[in-house]
Design an enzyme around this catalytic site. Structure first.
Site, mmCIF file in Angstrom:
data_model
loop_
_atom_site.group_PDB
_atom_site.id
_atom_site.type_symbol
_atom_site.label_atom_id
_atom_site.label_comp_id
_atom_site.label_asym_id
_atom_site.label_seq_id
_atom_site.Cartn_x
_atom_site.Cartn_y
_atom_site.Cartn_z
ATOM 1 N N TYR A 143 25.874 24.650 -13.379
ATOM 2 C CA TYR A 143 26.538 24.968 -12.114
ATOM 3 C C TYR A 143 27.298 23.758 -11.563
ATOM 4 C CZ TYR A 143 24.531 29.577 -10.975
ATOM 5 O OH TYR A 143 24.202 30.904 -10.931
ATOM 6 N N LYS A 189 16.475 26.733 -24.088
ATOM 7 C CA LYS A 189 17.136 27.191 -25.321
ATOM 8 C C LYS A 189 17.176 25.998 -26.270
ATOM 9 C CE LYS A 189 19.306 30.308 -27.753
ATOM 10 N NZ LYS A 189 18.619 31.508 -28.302
ATOM 11 N N ASP A 222 15.996 33.763 -24.458
ATOM 12 C CA ASP A 222 16.215 35.135 -24.929
ATOM 13 C C ASP A 222 14.883 35.872 -25.058
ATOM 14 O OD1 ASP A 222 15.607 33.377 -26.992
ATOM 15 O OD2 ASP A 222 16.995 34.247 -28.452
ATOM 16 N N ASP A 246 18.795 31.719 -12.570
ATOM 17 C CA ASP A 246 19.623 32.700 -11.864
ATOM 18 C C ASP A 246 19.451 34.069 -12.512
ATOM 19 O OD1 ASP A 246 21.679 33.643 -10.089
ATOM 20 O OD2 ASP A 246 23.042 33.622 -11.807
ATOM 21 N N ASP A 250 16.757 37.461 -11.205
ATOM 22 C CA ASP A 250 17.239 38.820 -10.918
ATOM 23 C C ASP A 250 16.440 39.832 -11.730
ATOM 24 O OD1 ASP A 250 19.285 37.930 -9.228
ATOM 25 O OD2 ASP A 250 20.723 39.383 -10.034
HETATM 26 C C1 IPM Z 1 21.868 33.323 -6.242
HETATM 27 C C2 IPM Z 1 23.301 33.746 -6.291
HETATM 28 C C3 IPM Z 1 24.153 32.486 -6.278
HETATM 29 C C4 IPM Z 1 23.827 31.687 -7.514
HETATM 30 C C5 IPM Z 1 25.668 32.721 -6.161
HETATM 31 C C6 IPM Z 1 26.005 33.587 -4.976
HETATM 32 C C7 IPM Z 1 26.423 31.433 -6.105
HETATM 33 O O1 IPM Z 1 23.562 34.548 -7.394
HETATM 34 O O2 IPM Z 1 21.447 32.712 -5.233
HETATM 35 O O3 IPM Z 1 21.132 33.602 -7.190
HETATM 36 O O4 IPM Z 1 24.341 31.979 -8.600
HETATM 37 O O5 IPM Z 1 23.031 30.755 -7.395
HETATM 38 MN MN MN Z 2 21.783 34.999 -8.585
#
Ligand code: IPM
Ligand code: MN
Length: 358
Positions: A143, A189, A222, A246, A250
């Site tokens: 990032y 990885k 993976d 990230d 999710d």
């Molecule tokens: C998160 C979001 C952010 C990230 C974006 C909005 C920059 O997806 O907080 O997970 O990728 O960190």
């Molecule tokens: Mn995110």
């Protein structure tokens, strides 16, 4: 004795303002029962900041957060600002804010509430009792790595970590694991990337020299993404880099059935940032139907990690469980055991009244 705290409030865009208002309601209710004196300081970030000041992270916000004990944040972004140049987009403001606040550790719990076990797309026996903490490195890796570039013929980013960056995030994960089941799975990885081999070696060293009680395992990303769905109960703490975290967080959030339930804490050098993991959901903004529980749960993390108010934090956690037990559901979860479908405001009222009575 009354305890005084200054809490930064960043409502942001989309459903941000609606859900933050409910969390403030809960904190107000708690302050009465717990004898807290809370001063709020509102700041701008993201699209609303762009509209008002022309930039996604105004200087007042950078200066403002430094004076707070902690910051509660809603969400940012929306189609309105998607076509701006990258450095002027709402997301750039959030990334920059993480950087200036030095919040290098992002804690993302994934908990499955028994009452909502049917809300997940996975089988109940796979997810019942899941309680995972994802510890994501937040201010390094691909990032932020330099150089980065996009030109006509070629584009690239750089995934880089320093020894110090890996050591400090590893310690955060190990410290958290010490208060849980003492198991850490570090995800990388290393079969392909040098930066991952480096990560793995340092994490192993820190575990051996400083945390002999921790059971440390390593997993390729993976495989980890597959294992999270196959058998999530095998995980206690997952430690990983910025981009892997990230993605995996999710995925982990979906074990619980609704992304509207899960909080997060970004902590590090000083003031921390506490936010729900869902986004600004522009499609449902302004309708009063957003689920405020992830934000209220983020407030619980704020009380625990930033203020050391463990009792207040527990009151919130218990109130959320009780509200779900009693069948209160916002629209996103109305198909799962709802006895009463409520608006965002009504859900905020339920939690506020439960914490007041506890
Ligand atoms: C998160 C979001 C952010 C990230 C974006 C909005 C920059 O997806 O907080 O997970 O990728 O960190
Ligand atoms: Mn995110």
């Amino acid at each position: 004795m009354v305890k005084r705290y200054k809490i930064g409030i960043i409502k942001g865009d989309g459903i941000g303002p609606e859900i933050i208002d409910e969390a403030i309601k809960v904190l107000d209710a708690l302050s009465v029962t717990m004898d807290l004196n809370i001063e709020y300081s509102e700041m701008l970030l993201g699209g609303s900041a762009i509209d008002e000041t022309g930039v996604p992270l105004p200087k007042e916000t950078i200066d403002g957060v430094r004076e707070c004990d902690a910051v509660l944040f809603g969400a940012i972004g929306g189609p309105k600002w998607d076509n701006l140049p990258r450095e002027l987009r709402p997301e750039s403001g959030l990334l920059k804010l993480r950087e200036v606040m030095g919040t290098f550790a992002n804690l993302r719990p994934a908990i499955v509430y028994d009452e909502l076990i049917d809300a997940s797309t996975l089988k109940p026996e796979v997810i019942k009792g899941v309680d995972i903490m994802v510890v994501r490195e937040l201010t390094g890796g691909i990032y932020f790595g330099q150089p980065r570039e996009m030109s006509g013929e070629r584009a690239f980013n750089t995934m880089a970590y320093t020894k110090e960056e890996v050591e400090r995030i590893a310690r955060v994960a190990f410290d958290i694991a010490m208060k849980r089941d003492r198991r850490v799975c570090s995800v990388d990885k290393a079969n392909v990337l040098e930066v991952s081999q480096f990560w793995r070696d340092i994490v192993t060293d820190i575990a051996q020299s400083e945390y002999p009680e921790i059971e440390l395992t390593h997993m390729y990303v993976d495989n980890a993404s597959m294992q999270l769905i196959r058998n999530p109960k095998q995980f206690d703490v997952i430690l990983t880099s910025n981009i892997f975290g990230d993605i995996l967080s999710d995925e982990a959030s979906m074990l619980s059935g609704s992304i509207g339930l899960l909080p997060s804490a970004s902590i590090g050098k000083g003031v921390g940032l506490y936010e729900p993991i869902h986004g600004s959901a522009p499609d449902i903004a302004g309708q009063g139907i957003a689920n405020p529980l992830a934000t209220i749960s983020s407030l619980s993390m704020l009380l625990k990690y930033a203020l050391g108010e463990d009792e207040a934090s527990l009151k919130i956690d218990n109130a959320i469980k009780k509200a779900l037990e009693q069948g209160y559901r916002t629209a996103d979860l109305s198909a799962y055991g709802a006895k009463e479908v409520c608006s965002s405001t009504e859900m905020g009222n339920v939690i506020a009244s439960l914490v007041s009575r506890s």
